[in-house]
Design a protein around this motif. Structure first.
Motif, PDB file in Angstrom:
ATOM      1  N   VAL A 115      31.599  33.942  16.795  1.00  0.00           N
ATOM      2  CA  VAL A 115      32.072  34.950  17.407  1.00  0.00           C
ATOM      3  C   VAL A 115      32.938  35.985  16.434  1.00  0.00           C
ATOM      4  CG1 VAL A 115      33.538  35.978  19.387  1.00  0.00           C
ATOM      5  CG2 VAL A 115      32.162  33.819  19.569  1.00  0.00           C
ATOM      6  N   ALA A 116      32.342  37.017  16.293  1.00  0.00           N
ATOM      7  CA  ALA A 116      33.052  37.998  15.343  1.00  0.00           C
ATOM      8  C   ALA A 116      34.150  38.516  15.737  1.00  0.00           C
ATOM      9  CB  ALA A 116      32.166  39.253  15.444  1.00  0.00           C
ATOM     10  N   ASP A 117      35.037  39.007  15.014  1.00  0.00           N
ATOM     11  CA  ASP A 117      36.596  39.323  15.274  1.00  0.00           C
ATOM     12  C   ASP A 117      36.599  40.516  16.053  1.00  0.00           C
ATOM     13  OD1 ASP A 117      37.320  37.433  13.659  1.00  0.00           O
ATOM     14  OD2 ASP A 117      37.947  38.458  11.679  1.00  0.00           O
ATOM     15  N   ALA A 118      35.660  41.248  16.058  1.00  0.00           N
ATOM     16  CA  ALA A 118      35.895  42.429  16.902  1.00  0.00           C
ATOM     17  C   ALA A 118      35.532  42.212  18.406  1.00  0.00           C
ATOM     18  CB  ALA A 118      34.736  43.531  16.719  1.00  0.00           C
ATOM     19  N   GLU A 119      34.629  41.187  18.683  1.00  0.00           N
ATOM     20  CA  GLU A 119      34.389  40.367  19.898  1.00  0.00           C
ATOM     21  C   GLU A 119      35.491  39.682  20.456  1.00  0.00           C
ATOM     22  OE1 GLU A 119      32.126  39.386  23.407  1.00  0.00           O
ATOM     23  OE2 GLU A 119      32.080  40.975  22.115  1.00  0.00           O
ATOM     24  N   LYS A 120      36.287  38.982  19.485  1.00  0.00           N
ATOM     25  CA  LYS A 120      37.268  38.405  19.969  1.00  0.00           C
ATOM     26  C   LYS A 120      38.467  39.236  20.472  1.00  0.00           C
ATOM     27  CE  LYS A 120      37.003  34.339  16.799  1.00  0.00           C
ATOM     28  NZ  LYS A 120      37.697  33.698  15.489  1.00  0.00           N
ATOM     29  N   LEU A 121      38.736  40.389  19.863  1.00  0.00           N
ATOM     30  CA  LEU A 121      39.564  41.651  20.385  1.00  0.00           C
ATOM     31  C   LEU A 121      39.079  42.147  21.588  1.00  0.00           C
ATOM     32  CD1 LEU A 121      42.198  43.254  19.730  1.00  0.00           C
ATOM     33  CD2 LEU A 121      40.656  44.578  18.282  1.00  0.00           C
ATOM     34  N   ARG A 122      37.897  42.353  21.840  1.00  0.00           N
ATOM     35  CA  ARG A 122      37.453  42.865  23.152  1.00  0.00           C
ATOM     36  C   ARG A 122      37.552  41.899  24.145  1.00  0.00           C
ATOM     37  NH1 ARG A 122      33.867  42.678  26.787  1.00  0.00           N
ATOM     38  NH2 ARG A 122      32.499  40.728  25.785  1.00  0.00           N
ATOM     39  N   LEU A 123      37.244  40.584  23.877  1.00  0.00           N
ATOM     40  CA  LEU A 123      37.549  39.748  24.957  1.00  0.00           C
ATOM     41  C   LEU A 123      39.220  39.572  25.316  1.00  0.00           C
ATOM     42  CD1 LEU A 123      35.081  36.969  23.818  1.00  0.00           C
ATOM     43  CD2 LEU A 123      34.923  38.152  25.931  1.00  0.00           C
ATOM     44  N   ALA A 124      39.898  39.709  24.338  1.00  0.00           N
ATOM     45  CA  ALA A 124      41.404  39.453  24.469  1.00  0.00           C
ATOM     46  C   ALA A 124      41.657  40.810  25.223  1.00  0.00           C
ATOM     47  CB  ALA A 124      42.104  39.562  23.301  1.00  0.00           C
ATOM     48  N   LEU A 125      41.212  41.925  24.969  1.00  0.00           N
ATOM     49  CA  LEU A 125      42.051  43.137  25.890  1.00  0.00           C
ATOM     50  C   LEU A 125      41.281  43.272  26.923  1.00  0.00           C
ATOM     51  CD1 LEU A 125      41.275  45.743  22.772  1.00  0.00           C
ATOM     52  CD2 LEU A 125      43.265  44.846  23.867  1.00  0.00           C
ATOM     53  N   THR A 126      40.022  42.506  27.655  1.00  0.00           N
ATOM     54  CA  THR A 126      39.554  42.880  28.716  1.00  0.00           C
ATOM     55  C   THR A 126      40.006  41.648  29.427  1.00  0.00           C
ATOM     56  OG1 THR A 126      37.403  41.465  28.057  1.00  0.00           O
ATOM     57  CG2 THR A 126      37.612  43.902  28.173  1.00  0.00           C
ATOM     58  N   SER A 127      40.531  40.577  28.959  1.00  0.00           N
ATOM     59  CA  SER A 127      41.121  39.277  29.796  1.00  0.00           C
ATOM     60  C   SER A 127      42.506  39.691  30.571  1.00  0.00           C
ATOM     61  CB  SER A 127      41.411  38.014  29.038  1.00  0.00           C
ATOM     62  OG  SER A 127      40.041  37.670  28.293  1.00  0.00           O
ATOM     63  N   LEU A 128      43.046  40.535  29.783  1.00  0.00           N
ATOM     64  CA  LEU A 128      44.785  40.654  30.286  1.00  0.00           C
ATOM     65  C   LEU A 128      44.801  41.459  31.695  1.00  0.00           C
ATOM     66  CD1 LEU A 128      46.748  40.981  27.132  1.00  0.00           C
ATOM     67  CD2 LEU A 128      46.201  38.928  28.537  1.00  0.00           C
ATOM     68  N   PRO A 129      43.853  42.522  31.721  1.00  0.00           N
ATOM     69  CA  PRO A 129      43.933  43.137  33.048  1.00  0.00           C
ATOM     70  C   PRO A 129      43.282  42.225  34.293  1.00  0.00           C
ATOM     71  CG  PRO A 129      42.999  44.605  31.286  1.00  0.00           C
ATOM     72  CD  PRO A 129      43.100  43.411  30.796  1.00  0.00           C
ATOM     73  N   ALA A 130      42.472  41.459  34.115  1.00  0.00           N
ATOM     74  CA  ALA A 130      41.959  40.812  34.887  1.00  0.00           C
ATOM     75  C   ALA A 130      42.865  39.661  35.274  1.00  0.00           C
ATOM     76  CB  ALA A 130      40.356  39.849  34.380  1.00  0.00           C
ATOM     77  N   LEU A 131      43.746  39.147  34.144  1.00  0.00           N
ATOM     78  CA  LEU A 131      44.531  38.128  34.724  1.00  0.00           C
ATOM     79  C   LEU A 131      45.743  38.728  35.432  1.00  0.00           C
ATOM     80  CD1 LEU A 131      45.459  35.382  33.982  1.00  0.00           C
ATOM     81  CD2 LEU A 131      46.830  36.117  32.090  1.00  0.00           C
ATOM     82  N   LEU A 132      46.081  39.973  35.252  1.00  0.00           N
ATOM     83  CA  LEU A 132      47.244  40.790  36.040  1.00  0.00           C
ATOM     84  C   LEU A 132      46.683  40.887  37.534  1.00  0.00           C
ATOM     85  CD1 LEU A 132      48.428  43.374  33.453  1.00  0.00           C
ATOM     86  CD2 LEU A 132      49.804  41.417  34.414  1.00  0.00           C
ATOM     87  N   ARG A 133      45.406  41.246  37.696  1.00  0.00           N
ATOM     88  CA  ARG A 133      44.757  41.598  38.930  1.00  0.00           C
ATOM     89  C   ARG A 133      44.788  40.329  39.891  1.00  0.00           C
ATOM     90  NH1 ARG A 133      41.060  44.718  36.080  1.00  0.00           N
ATOM     91  NH2 ARG A 133      39.511  42.951  36.337  1.00  0.00           N
ATOM     92  N   SER A 134      44.478  39.307  39.173  1.00  0.00           N
ATOM     93  CA  SER A 134      44.235  37.846  39.932  1.00  0.00           C
ATOM     94  C   SER A 134      45.357  36.959  40.071  1.00  0.00           C
ATOM     95  CB  SER A 134      43.445  36.935  39.124  1.00  0.00           C
ATOM     96  OG  SER A 134      43.626  36.546  37.734  1.00  0.00           O
ATOM     97  N   ASN A 135      46.536  37.302  39.638  1.00  0.00           N
ATOM     98  CA  ASN A 135      47.656  36.763  39.642  1.00  0.00           C
ATOM     99  C   ASN A 135      47.371  35.276  39.222  1.00  0.00           C
ATOM    100  OD1 ASN A 135      50.356  36.212  40.035  1.00  0.00           O
ATOM    101  ND2 ASN A 135      49.991  35.566  42.159  1.00  0.00           N
ATOM    102  N   GLY A 136      46.437  35.024  38.215  1.00  0.00           N
ATOM    103  CA  GLY A 136      46.397  33.680  37.696  1.00  0.00           C
ATOM    104  C   GLY A 136      45.011  32.868  38.335  1.00  0.00           C
ATOM    105  N   ARG A 137      44.750  33.396  39.731  1.00  0.00           N
ATOM    106  CA  ARG A 137      43.601  32.830  40.187  1.00  0.00           C
ATOM    107  C   ARG A 137      42.079  33.677  39.653  1.00  0.00           C
ATOM    108  NH1 ARG A 137      47.585  33.298  43.814  1.00  0.00           N
ATOM    109  NH2 ARG A 137      47.975  31.539  45.135  1.00  0.00           N
ATOM    110  N   TYR A 138      41.917  33.113  38.347  1.00  0.00           N
ATOM    111  CA  TYR A 138      40.710  33.681  37.437  1.00  0.00           C
ATOM    112  C   TYR A 138      39.605  32.610  37.286  1.00  0.00           C
ATOM    113  CZ  TYR A 138      38.937  36.723  34.204  1.00  0.00           C
ATOM    114  OH  TYR A 138      38.111  37.670  33.576  1.00  0.00           O
ATOM    115  N   GLY A 139      38.556  33.261  37.559  1.00  0.00           N
ATOM    116  CA  GLY A 139      37.275  32.526  37.394  1.00  0.00           C
ATOM    117  C   GLY A 139      36.656  32.878  35.934  1.00  0.00           C
ATOM    118  N   TRP A 140      35.253  32.729  35.836  1.00  0.00           N
ATOM    119  CA  TRP A 140      34.660  32.786  34.666  1.00  0.00           C
ATOM    120  C   TRP A 140      33.457  33.672  35.091  1.00  0.00           C
ATOM    121  CZ3 TRP A 140      38.192  31.546  31.317  1.00  0.00           C
ATOM    122  CH2 TRP A 140      38.999  30.468  31.401  1.00  0.00           C
ATOM    123  N   PRO A 141      33.612  35.012  35.315  1.00  0.00           N
ATOM    124  CA  PRO A 141      32.335  35.865  35.763  1.00  0.00           C
ATOM    125  C   PRO A 141      31.675  36.220  34.446  1.00  0.00           C
ATOM    126  CG  PRO A 141      34.244  37.172  35.906  1.00  0.00           C
ATOM    127  CD  PRO A 141      34.747  35.858  35.638  1.00  0.00           C
TER     128      PRO A 141
END
Length: 298
Positions: free
Chosen positions: A264-290
């Motif tokens: 997994v390239a570094d740019a993809e890691k960064l993208r995944l990190a940036l898109t993970s946090l908003p989803a985490l905030l919305r879900s309050n921890g009840r997060y699946g793996w879409p």
């Protein structure tokens, strides 16, 4: 442990993590300093255990060393600095030493002729070498809740199944076959390294099967996120998504192990990190793996 030695120990652990565990190092940046240091020390200990088996030129000697290590961990005393530091970590972070004993037992099994028989044996191995790490990490990260430990174990198993899918050829090159006989029959490591068209098709199917099993455990493991403090929850979510991205890369390569190690390239890691946090905030921890469902290989 005096402050100067502790700082040296933590710095050395961070160096090992950055060198050998890039995905974990990336995700651990979100942790509070103390948890990050504890995580790095745990990683260094696990790397130390793995290296005794993976780099062994004398398997009998390595087995004796691991046996002695298991005794030291069980007794809670050791003259070996790497083990002594881990035992200090157990005291500092309430880590269960019995989990490390199981880890060592799993690594010792790699010194034998590795030919996994069926799914049950595969999952037992994954629990020993990775589920136990999840269990120890759950203590370090302050997980609390009735299902926290079980979920941490499942997430470790998911990551190990992904590792196995990624490293099929590399493992075969050192005479190890973690693909269950119930899935690939009597396929030998030499046939994995130099596959025929028939064995290549068999390997693609087995790789797909591994990733499907991994997805199951990512799903059950994700239920434990809610039991973590927020920063730890974010770090583990990102680490898991980075590992799942390896599965996507493998799928993009047609589930063909001979096409090289999925990275997994570094740019993809960064993208995944940036898109993970908003989803985490919305879900309050009840997060699946879409977003990723393994599909049949072509």
């Amino acid at each position: 442990m005096n402050g100067r030695f502790k700082h040296h120990t933590d710095s050395g652990a961070f160096a090992v993590l950055r060198r050998h565990g890039r995905s974990f190092a990336f995700a651990s940046a979100l942790l509070p300093r103390r948890q990050r240091a504890h995580s790095a020390r745990l990683y260094r200990f696990c790397r130390y255990v793995d290296d005794l088996a993976d780099r062994a030129t004398d398997r009998s000697r390595a087995d004796r060393q691991l046996s002695a290590m298991s005794f030291d961990v069980s007794s809670g005393r050791s003259e070996e600095p790497a083990i002594a530091d881990f035992l200090d970590l157990c005291e500092e972070a309430s880590v269960e030493r019995s989990a490390a004993v199981e880890l060592i037992a799993g690594v010792r099994s790699d010194l034998t002729r590795v030919r996994i028989q069926d799914e049950r044996h595969l999952l037992e191995y994954c629990y020993q070498v990775a589920g136990t790490v999840g269990l120890m990490m759950s203590s370090i990260l302050g997980a609390s809740g009735p299902d926290a430990k079980a979920a941490a174990i499942d997430l470790g198993i998911a990551m190990q199944l992904t590792n196995i899918a990624r490293d099929i050829v590399e493992d075969a090159q050192i005479d190890r076959r973690y693909l269950p006989q119930s899935i690939v029959g009597e396929l030998e490591p030499a046939q994995i390294v130099n596959p025929t068209e028939h064995s290549r098709a068999l390997l693609r199917g087995a790789t797909l099967w591994l990733l499907e099993r991994a997805e199951h455990f990512y799903g059950t493991g994700s239920r434990g996120l809610i039991y973590l403090p927020f920063r730890a929850r974010a770090a583990i979510l990102i680490a898991a998504r980075l590992y799942r991205a390896i599965g996507k890369r493998i799928a993009a390569q047609g589930y063909d192990p001979s096409r090289g190690r999925a990275v997994v390239a570094d740019a993809e890691k960064l993208r995944l990190a940036l898109t993970s946090l908003p989803a985490l905030l919305r879900s309050n921890g009840r997060y699946g793996w879409p977003g990723f469902k393994p599909s049949q290989p072509h």
